[in-house]
Design an enzyme around this catalytic site. Structure first.
Site, PDB file in Angstrom:
ATOM      1  N   GLY A  61       0.834  -1.190   0.000  1.00 24.08           N
ATOM      2  CA  GLY A  61       0.000   0.000   0.000  1.00 24.08           C
ATOM      3  C   GLY A  61       0.871   1.244   0.000  1.00 24.08           C
ATOM      4  N   GLU A  84      -2.221  -3.367  -6.586  1.00 23.39           N
ATOM      5  CA  GLU A  84      -3.148  -2.328  -7.051  1.00 23.39           C
ATOM      6  C   GLU A  84      -2.357  -1.101  -7.495  1.00 23.39           C
ATOM      7  OE1 GLU A  84      -6.512  -1.153  -4.426  1.00 23.39           O
ATOM      8  OE2 GLU A  84      -5.325   0.653  -4.132  1.00 23.39           O
TER       9      GLU A  84
END
Length: 445
Positions: free
Chosen positions: A219, A244
């Site tokens: 993240g 992501e």
């Protein structure tokens, strides 16, 4: 087909292009580094002519010109899929709102929504010889945006990296209404917070649990960056990337020779990501790099895809965690911070992966502006706080005081484990609150 002739036929000024936008329209601003610059300025210049124009976008790296117009709320409303600090300030000014959704669902939402965009306008890389404009590090949901928008305006920026290796990462000129050439500004940067000593302590606890051949998701923030720095300095090898968000830490790890993707069961030898945001180092690395695989978010964040990759390691931050194991990564009470993003997808997918682990990490405490020290591990989440990961989903929780596996524990076991890694100054208070909530066994102490 003569794409250069078609290019010239569709080439207009930003002022001319935004004339197609009318009051009441939905206008998509793309995503992160793809947010328009020249078109944004031209639309702001038209503000007095327009009312109730609803804009969509997310993770702004620059303050848009439309945010600066007089009486902005009368003219524009910003609807964000995920917020940066710029957008948080806009909430306080009364014209910006968060759109809650799991990030992985965005492509489907666009394609199945009953309210498509009137116009989509965003930055792209220069057209290639086949007539395609690359989305840059923003494959994300952009193809779905294009498929469901009535008119598409692209703003060409020669500084936009061409991000290859995957799919749904470009739009063909035949689908474009207008082409605008702006001033080719530098790509907006997102610098990670500098790692603190606490970040480094947490990172050490996580890195010791990462095996050779693991596939990583990091993240944003100081702790994940600290993990990345430690990995780059470690003896780990044959690592993969499926994430992501592509961040600077991956570049550091790759340049140290730790990443080759050889152990991935899918997309072998490639670093897969939905979007990237960082410093120029990152943009230079992914530009025309066939190893870096740019793909839509409904692929990168699909729990089924994540879980199919063995030894998947997911590392994400939290704002606070309560004694039931509920994770809030989005707000401070009702004060919005970021968004749901893909954290839950990776928490679930990593746990389902063979040999996989999901880590939620945070400092045990923080200091407010007035100097008050508070615990991030709390009896219950503050009123209005958002539950990003439910108590049934959390796997590992890590602070500078330790690392605990919370999966499957009963309420008293989970409570005891969480308090064991809280800041020592708050443990007695947490025990008292746990007793009131009937989730503490006296025999534990």
């Amino acid at each position: 087909m003569d794409f250069q002739r078609e290019y010239q036929d569709k080439l207009v000024t930003a002022k001319e292009a935004v004339r197609i936008i009318q009051s009441g329209d939905w206008v998509d601003y793309g995503w992160t580094t793809g947010t328009p610059v020249a078109l944004d300025k031209a639309l702001a210049d038209r503000s007095e002519e327009l009312t109730d124009v609803k804009l969509r976008g997310g993770i702004l790296l620059r303050v848009p010109e439309v945010f600066k117009v007089k009486d902005v709320a009368q003219h524009f409303t910003w609807n964000s899929w995920h917020m940066s600090g710029i957008e948080r300030k806009a909430i306080d000014q009364g014209f910006a709102y968060y759109s809650p959704i799991r990030y992985s669902e965005l492509p489907r939402y666009y394609r199945e929504s009953s309210c498509p965009n009137n116009v989509a306008m965003f930055q792209v890389a220069p057209m290639d010889k086949h007539g395609y404009f690359n989305f840059g590090p923003n494959a994300s949901h952009m193809m779905a945006v294009c498929e469901t928008s009535k008119k598409i305006i692209v703003e060409v920026n020669k500084n936009m990296p061409r991000c290859l290796g995957g799919f749904e990462n470009s739009i063909h000129i035949s689908k474009v209404e207008y082409i605008v050439e702006g001033d080719h500004p530098s790509i907006g940067e997102l610098g990670g917070a500098k790692a603190t000593e606490i970040d480094k302590q947490v990172a050490q606890l996580i890195v010791e649990d990462i095996p050779n051949g693991a596939c990583l998701q990091l993240g944003i923030g100081g702790m994940p960056n600290a993990v990345g720095s430690l990995i780059a300095q470690s003896d780990l090898k044959d690592l993969g990337v499926h994430t992501e968000m592509y961040v600077d830490a991956f570049v550091d790890i790759a340049k140290e020779g730790k990443i080759n993707g050889s152990q991935k069961s899918i997309d072998r030898f490639r670093q897969t990501y939905a979007f990237g945001a960082g410093t120029k180092k990152l943009y230079d690395y992914i530009d025309n790099n066939p190893e870096a695989m740019s793909a839509p978010v409904d692929y990168t964040n699909d729990v089924r895809v994540i879980s199919s990759i063995d030894q998947f390691i997911s590392i994400n931050n939290a704002v606070e965690v309560d004694l039931f194991g509920q994770v809030n990564s989005e707000s401070v009470g009702i004060k919005h911070i970021s968004g749901a993003g893909g954290q839950l997808d990776f928490v679930l997918g990593a746990y389902l992966s063979k040999g996989g682990k999901s880590f939620i990490c945070c400092s045990s405490s923080f200091t407010t502006k007035d100097g008050t020290v508070k615990s991030r591990l709390v009896p219950t989440l503050a009123p209005g706080s958002i539950i990003t990961d439910t108590r049934a989903n959390i796997h590992y929780l890590v602070t500078e005081y330790g690392k605990v596996n919370l999966k499957g524990l009963s309420t008293w076991q989970k409570c005891e484990a969480i308090i064991s890694i809280a800041h020592p100054d708050f443990r007695e208070e947490l025990i008292k609150e746990a007793e009131k909530m009937k989730i503490w066994r006296k025999s534990n102490k």
